[in-house]
Design an enzyme around this catalytic site. Structure first.
Site, PDB file in Angstrom:
ATOM      1  N   VAL A 168      15.835  10.906  19.410  1.00  0.00           N
ATOM      2  CA  VAL A 168      15.690  12.090  20.251  1.00  0.00           C
ATOM      3  C   VAL A 168      15.328  11.668  21.675  1.00  0.00           C
ATOM      4  O   VAL A 168      14.348  10.950  21.897  1.00  0.00           O
ATOM      5  CB  VAL A 168      14.620  13.050  19.689  1.00  0.00           C
ATOM      6  CG1 VAL A 168      14.581  14.324  20.528  1.00  0.00           C
ATOM      7  CG2 VAL A 168      14.890  13.375  18.236  1.00  0.00           C
ATOM      8  N   LYS A 169      16.145  12.125  22.615  1.00  0.00           N
ATOM      9  CA  LYS A 169      15.928  11.778  24.023  1.00  0.00           C
ATOM     10  C   LYS A 169      15.071  12.858  24.670  1.00  0.00           C
ATOM     11  O   LYS A 169      15.373  14.055  24.574  1.00  0.00           O
ATOM     12  CB  LYS A 169      17.288  11.719  24.718  1.00  0.00           C
ATOM     13  CG  LYS A 169      17.434  10.577  25.679  1.00  0.00           C
ATOM     14  CD  LYS A 169      18.888  10.469  26.085  1.00  0.00           C
ATOM     15  CE  LYS A 169      19.052   9.514  27.231  1.00  0.00           C
ATOM     16  NZ  LYS A 169      20.425   9.527  27.728  1.00  0.00           N
TER      17      LYS A 169
END
Ligand code: G3P
Length: 214
Positions: free
Chosen positions: A82-83
């Site tokens: 997850v960015k």
């Protein structure tokens, strides 16, 4: 050094993945928007093609919104990362997700201090944007060198993804500086193996061969 593809173009990913040099993929909302495809479907498909981490970015701004999105994205595939953007809220989210064992990539990093904050909050990856640092008249590669030194000084496990890579020079210098990973646009990657002297050499070998070939 690991190479990630900085694209969500499925055909490009499939083609370049055959070469055995792709270790992962990164995306961002701009990259996803270019595909005109559903975000979730696209990420799930990329995760099934590539045997490595695939970054998918949240778009929420608040801790609650980012956490909700991040926990959802983390369920999409075992290799999804997850960015999270480098903001105060982002750091809080990274801290919580790291406690839950969810892998994060802190993005939009432009200084050593920001990189250090991401590492302290528990980020799995940190993404300094070398091209955009150069764009404002500073030195993107110097940022990679300095961040490498600082993370090494304090034994952080956080891996450096050199992002916003615009040239072969960026890639070579980032490798020299000890970045763990470079994420490269699909249009730039072929330039890493192409060389005009290779093309001239092949042409010469073939024309010499044709002179005597029966
Ligand atoms: O890896 C980050 C990248 O997608 C941004 O690149 O060229 O738009 O600065 P650029």
């Amino acid at each position: 050094m690991d190479f990630y593809l900085d694209t969500a173009d499925l055909e490009e990913i499939k083609r370049l993945n055959k070469l055995g040099i792709v270790d992962g993929v990164t995306t961002n909302p701009s990259i996803i928007a270019k595909t005109n495809r559903d975000f979730k479907e696209t990420i799930i498909e990329i995760c099934s093609i590539v045997n490595g981490p695939v970054s998918a970015e949240v778009t929420g701004q608040t801790v609650e919104d980012m956490l909700k999105e991040a926990r959802d994205i983390a369920e999409w595939a075992p290799n999804v990362v997850v960015k999270i953007p480098m903001t105060e809220e982002g750091l809080e989210v990274v801290n919580i997700l790291s406690g839950e064992g969810i892998k994060t990539n802190v993005t939009l990093v432009f200084s050593v201090a920001q990189g250090l904050m991401a590492a302290k909050a528990g980020a799995t990856y940190v993404s300094p944007f070398v091209g955009r640092v150069d764009d404002i008249g500073e030195d993107g590669i110097e940022l990679i060198q300095n961040l490498r030194t600082v993370l090494k000084n304090y034994n952080f496990d956080t891996k450096i993804i050199t992002a916003s890579v615009r040239s072969i020079g960026h890639l070579e210098m980032a490798a020299k500086a000890g970045a763990d990973i470079a994420t490269i646009p699909g249009s730039l990657l072929p330039k890493l193996w192409k060389h005009p002297l290779t093309d001239i050499g092949i042409e010469k070998f073939l024309s010499d061969w044709e002179k005597v070939a029966k």
